[in-house]
Design an enzyme around this catalytic site. Structure first.
Site, mmCIF file in Angstrom:
data_model
loop_
_atom_site.group_PDB
_atom_site.id
_atom_site.type_symbol
_atom_site.label_atom_id
_atom_site.label_comp_id
_atom_site.label_asym_id
_atom_site.label_seq_id
_atom_site.Cartn_x
_atom_site.Cartn_y
_atom_site.Cartn_z
ATOM 1 N N ASN A 10 0.870 -1.177 0.000
ATOM 2 C CA ASN A 10 0.000 0.000 0.000
ATOM 3 C C ASN A 10 0.908 1.228 0.000
ATOM 4 O O ASN A 10 1.474 1.580 1.034
ATOM 5 C CB ASN A 10 -0.879 -0.055 1.264
ATOM 6 C CG ASN A 10 -1.677 1.211 1.468
ATOM 7 O OD1 ASN A 10 -1.773 2.054 0.576
ATOM 8 N ND2 ASN A 10 -2.254 1.359 2.650
ATOM 9 N N GLU A 168 -5.394 -4.769 10.725
ATOM 10 C CA GLU A 168 -4.342 -3.771 10.940
ATOM 11 C C GLU A 168 -4.650 -2.973 12.200
ATOM 12 O O GLU A 168 -5.433 -2.018 12.159
ATOM 13 C CB GLU A 168 -4.276 -2.809 9.749
ATOM 14 C CG GLU A 168 -4.013 -3.488 8.420
ATOM 15 C CD GLU A 168 -3.507 -2.480 7.388
ATOM 16 O OE1 GLU A 168 -2.364 -2.671 6.934
ATOM 17 O OE2 GLU A 168 -4.215 -1.527 7.065
ATOM 18 N N GLY A 174 2.462 2.408 10.748
ATOM 19 C CA GLY A 174 3.398 3.511 10.547
ATOM 20 C C GLY A 174 4.096 3.964 11.821
ATOM 21 O O GLY A 174 4.740 5.005 11.854
HETATM 22 P P1 PGA Z 1 2.786 0.376 7.673
HETATM 23 O O1 PGA Z 1 1.314 0.557 7.021
HETATM 24 O O2 PGA Z 1 3.339 -0.897 7.102
HETATM 25 O O3 PGA Z 1 3.548 1.598 7.207
HETATM 26 O O4 PGA Z 1 2.600 0.320 9.136
HETATM 27 C C1 PGA Z 1 0.464 -0.536 6.835
HETATM 28 C C2 PGA Z 1 -0.833 -0.072 6.239
HETATM 29 O O5 PGA Z 1 -1.309 1.009 6.615
HETATM 30 O O6 PGA Z 1 -1.428 -0.743 5.374
#
Ligand code: PGA
Length: 251
Positions: A10, A168, A174
């Site tokens: 993503n 998630e 993030g």
């Molecule tokens: P991240 O995001 O890997 O940067 O934590 C995952 C997502 O929001 O799909």
């Protein structure tokens, strides 16, 4: 039935046309022939066409990060399922936590999008996950259960296997804070059991449930090694070809 792992990148609101093309060029080299794991990338809308052409003869599938539930008309700024299909999308991420919590999408709105995507032949990646405050208040299971139930309202047993669920936890996205494999597995197992109750055993055995939230090459194998975790939805680490390939190839 063994479920094939599915790793999707993503890209969120990142890259330029030039950097998107450079990233895809590297990805085709590194994971373009992947057959043990299904791979998809989800660039911003504006680069879908260019990226889609570059992955045509690879095993990498194209996905979008969102869509609207109407066919066309006066919906300024929105994108329809047929537009996404036109540029080669197979998947569409729906209900991502940033759309839920930054833009304000509701479970009901997300459900309309899920139904429309399925009707029009796109495979939804339906994202669910609790906020930190909800986890701390012991509401994780209740929140995720509601998001799955409402998100899939009206989706038939014949169609539900077109959907991938992505668990998630919002506090792990993030932030560099990954859910522990045991924490993630616990929620994945609950989702699988819920789907068994909502549908049947074939659905709960076959549907793929990705984990997302700070997945990196160094933690992917342990996460994806959990019995109910069938791959990853990757944000930050999907923007570097080597890091993303490390997740696809993690074992
Ligand atoms: P991240 O995001 O890997 O940067 O934590 C995952 C997502 O929001 O799909």
């Amino acid at each position: 039935m063994a479920r094939k792992l599915f790793v999707a990148g993503n890209w969120k609101m990142n890259t330029s046309l030039a950097s998107a093309k450079a990233l895809v060029g590297e990805l085709v080299e590194l994971v373009g022939k992947s057959d043990k794991v299904d791979v998809a990338i989800c660039p911003p809308f504006t680069y879908l066409g260019a990226v889609g052409e570059m992955i045509l003869s690879s095993n990498i599938a194209l996905g979008a990060q969102n869509m609207f539930y109407e066919d066309n008309g006066a919906f300024t700024g929105e994108i329809s399922s047929s537009m996404l299909k036109d540029v080669g999308c197979k998947y569409v991420i729906l209900g991502h936590s940033e759309r839920r919590h930054v833009i304000g999408e509701s479970d009901e709105l997300i459900n309309r999008k899920v139904l429309k995507a399925i009707t029009d032949g796109l495979a939804p990646i339906l994202c669910v996950g609790e906020l930190l405050a909800e986890r701390e208040a012991d509401q994780t299971m209740e929140v995720v259960r509601r998001q799955v139930k409402v998100g899939l309202e009206g989706v038939s047993v014949a169609d539900v296997l077109k959907v991938t669920i992505a668990y998630e936890p919002v506090w792990a996205i993030g932030t560099g804070k990954t859910a522990s494999p045991a924490q993630a597995q616990e929620v994945h197992a609950m989702i699988r059991e819920l789907l068994g109750n909502m549908y049947d055993k074939n659905v709960s055995d076959s549907i793929r449930i990705q984990y997302g939230g700070s997945v990196k090459a160094s933690n992917a194998a342990e996460l994806m090694g959990q019995p109910d975790i069938d791959g990853a939805l990757v944000g930050g680490a999907s923007l570097k070809a080597g890091d993303f390939a490390g997740i696809v190839n993690a074992e």
